[in-house]
Design a protein around this motif. Structure first.
Motif, short mmCIF file in Angstrom:
data_model
loop_
_atom_site.label_atom_id
_atom_site.label_comp_id
_atom_site.label_asym_id
_atom_site.label_seq_id
_atom_site.Cartn_x
_atom_site.Cartn_y
_atom_site.Cartn_z
N ASP A 47 0.82 -1.20 0.00
CA ASP A 47 0.00 0.00 0.00
C ASP A 47 0.86 1.26 0.00
O ASP A 47 0.50 2.25 -0.63
CB ASP A 47 -0.94 0.03 1.20
N ILE A 48 1.98 1.23 0.70
CA ILE A 48 2.88 2.39 0.74
C ILE A 48 3.46 2.63 -0.65
O ILE A 48 3.52 3.78 -1.11
CB ILE A 48 4.00 2.19 1.79
N GLU A 49 3.87 1.58 -1.33
CA GLU A 49 4.41 1.73 -2.69
C GLU A 49 3.37 2.32 -3.63
O GLU A 49 3.68 3.20 -4.43
CB GLU A 49 4.91 0.39 -3.22
N ASN A 50 2.14 1.83 -3.54
CA ASN A 50 1.06 2.37 -4.37
C ASN A 50 0.80 3.83 -4.04
O ASN A 50 0.58 4.65 -4.93
CB ASN A 50 -0.23 1.56 -4.19
N SER A 51 0.81 4.15 -2.77
CA SER A 51 0.58 5.52 -2.34
C SER A 51 1.67 6.45 -2.88
O SER A 51 1.38 7.54 -3.38
CB SER A 51 0.54 5.57 -0.81
N GLN A 52 2.93 6.01 -2.78
CA GLN A 52 4.04 6.82 -3.30
C GLN A 52 3.94 6.98 -4.82
O GLN A 52 4.17 8.06 -5.35
CB GLN A 52 5.38 6.20 -2.91
N ARG A 53 3.58 5.91 -5.50
CA ARG A 53 3.44 5.97 -6.96
C ARG A 53 2.30 6.92 -7.34
O ARG A 53 2.43 7.73 -8.25
CB ARG A 53 3.22 4.56 -7.51
N ASN A 54 1.18 6.82 -6.64
CA ASN A 54 0.04 7.71 -6.91
C ASN A 54 0.42 9.17 -6.66
O ASN A 54 0.05 10.05 -7.43
CB ASN A 54 -1.17 7.33 -6.06
N PHE A 55 1.15 9.41 -5.58
CA PHE A 55 1.61 10.76 -5.26
C PHE A 55 2.43 11.32 -6.42
O PHE A 55 2.19 12.42 -6.91
CB PHE A 55 2.42 10.75 -3.97
N PHE A 105 9.31 20.54 1.99
CA PHE A 105 10.36 20.76 3.00
C PHE A 105 9.95 20.10 4.31
O PHE A 105 8.78 20.12 4.68
CB PHE A 105 10.56 22.26 3.25
N SER A 106 10.93 19.55 5.02
CA SER A 106 10.69 19.00 6.35
C SER A 106 10.43 20.16 7.31
O SER A 106 10.61 21.34 6.95
CB SER A 106 11.91 18.21 6.82
N ASN A 107 10.06 19.84 8.54
CA ASN A 107 9.82 20.89 9.54
C ASN A 107 11.09 21.65 9.90
O ASN A 107 11.02 22.75 10.42
CB ASN A 107 9.18 20.30 10.79
N ASN A 108 12.26 21.07 9.62
CA ASN A 108 13.50 21.81 9.88
C ASN A 108 14.02 22.49 8.61
O ASN A 108 15.19 22.81 8.49
CB ASN A 108 14.57 20.90 10.51
N ASP A 109 13.10 22.70 7.66
CA ASP A 109 13.35 23.48 6.44
C ASP A 109 14.35 22.86 5.47
O ASP A 109 14.98 23.57 4.68
CB ASP A 109 13.78 24.91 6.78
N GLU A 110 14.49 21.54 5.49
CA GLU A 110 15.35 20.86 4.52
C GLU A 110 14.50 20.30 3.38
O GLU A 110 13.45 19.71 3.62
CB GLU A 110 16.14 19.73 5.18
N ILE A 168 1.77 15.67 5.65
CA ILE A 168 2.61 14.59 6.18
C ILE A 168 3.32 13.99 4.98
O ILE A 168 2.69 13.59 4.00
CB ILE A 168 1.76 13.50 6.90
N TYR A 169 4.64 13.93 5.05
CA TYR A 169 5.44 13.37 3.97
C TYR A 169 6.44 12.40 4.59
O TYR A 169 7.16 12.77 5.52
CB TYR A 169 6.16 14.48 3.19
N ASN A 170 6.47 11.19 4.10
CA ASN A 170 7.32 10.14 4.68
C ASN A 170 7.11 10.01 6.19
O ASN A 170 8.05 9.97 6.97
CB ASN A 170 8.80 10.39 4.37
N ASP A 171 5.83 10.02 6.57
CA ASP A 171 5.42 9.83 7.97
C ASP A 171 5.89 10.94 8.91
O ASP A 171 5.99 10.72 10.12
CB ASP A 171 5.89 8.47 8.51
N ALA A 172 6.19 12.11 8.38
CA ALA A 172 6.63 13.22 9.23
C ALA A 172 5.95 14.51 8.77
O ALA A 172 5.65 14.67 7.59
CB ALA A 172 8.15 13.37 9.15
N PRO A 173 5.72 15.45 9.69
CA PRO A 173 5.16 16.74 9.30
C PRO A 173 6.08 17.43 8.29
O PRO A 173 7.31 17.38 8.41
CB PRO A 173 5.10 17.53 10.60
N ALA A 174 5.47 18.07 7.32
CA ALA A 174 6.23 18.76 6.28
C ALA A 174 5.38 19.89 5.72
O ALA A 174 4.21 20.04 6.06
CB ALA A 174 6.62 17.78 5.17
N LYS A 175 6.00 20.69 4.88
CA LYS A 175 5.25 21.76 4.20
C LYS A 175 5.44 21.63 2.70
O LYS A 175 6.55 21.44 2.22
CB LYS A 175 5.66 23.13 4.71
N LEU A 176 4.35 21.69 1.99
CA LEU A 176 4.35 21.66 0.54
C LEU A 176 4.18 23.09 0.05
O LEU A 176 3.23 23.77 0.44
CB LEU A 176 3.21 20.78 0.02
#
Length: 129
Positions: A2-10, A24-29, A95-103
């Motif tokens: 399911d994770i692979e399908n989710s990443q592919r769909n994304f 970007f991650s929450n630490n701006d990377e 949420i990106y790669n199971d962590a808070p992020a900003k798009l």
């Protein structure tokens, strides 16, 4: 699976987007760029940095931080990049790669801006007649 399908769909949704997408991650990377984002990073921002404050100049960074703090649907906001190219900017917390992020999405509005500027000039010249 399911994770692979989710990443592919994304990627199927985000990669062909008409907007440049930066995540970007929450630490701006920088965590992810779509195809247009990679092009924009190379040609407009001329940066090899992977940090938010290394990619965007001080004024752009301030706008992004304001959007991040407002944490709501912000009004229409524009930023200017190199060569007088203008972009509408939108920031969404995700949420990106199971962590808070900003798009951050950037849409080129240069032609629209130039058209509107010319139309205003014409309107002013008609009023003077």
């Amino acid at each position: 699976m399911d994770i692979e399908n989710s990443q592919r769909n994304f990627k199927n949704i985000v990669d062909p987007s008409p907007a440049a997408i930066f995540i970007f991650s929450n630490n701006d990377e920088l965590q992810y760029l779509n195809t247009l984002g990679k092009e924009l990073l190379k040609n407009q921002f001329k940066s090899s940095s992977t940090s938010l404050d290394g990619i965007f100049n001080k004024e752009q960074y301030t706008v992004i931080k304001h959007l991040e703090k407002s944490n709501s649907d912000a009004p229409y906001i524009e930023i200017e990049a190199n060569n007088n190219t203008r972009f509408s900017i939108k920031l969404v917390n995700i949420i990106y790669n199971d962590a808070p992020a900003k798009l951050i999405s950037l849409t080129d509005i240069t032609l629209q801006y130039q058209f509107n500027t010319q139309r205003r000039k014409q309107t002013l010249s008609w009023r003077k007649k």
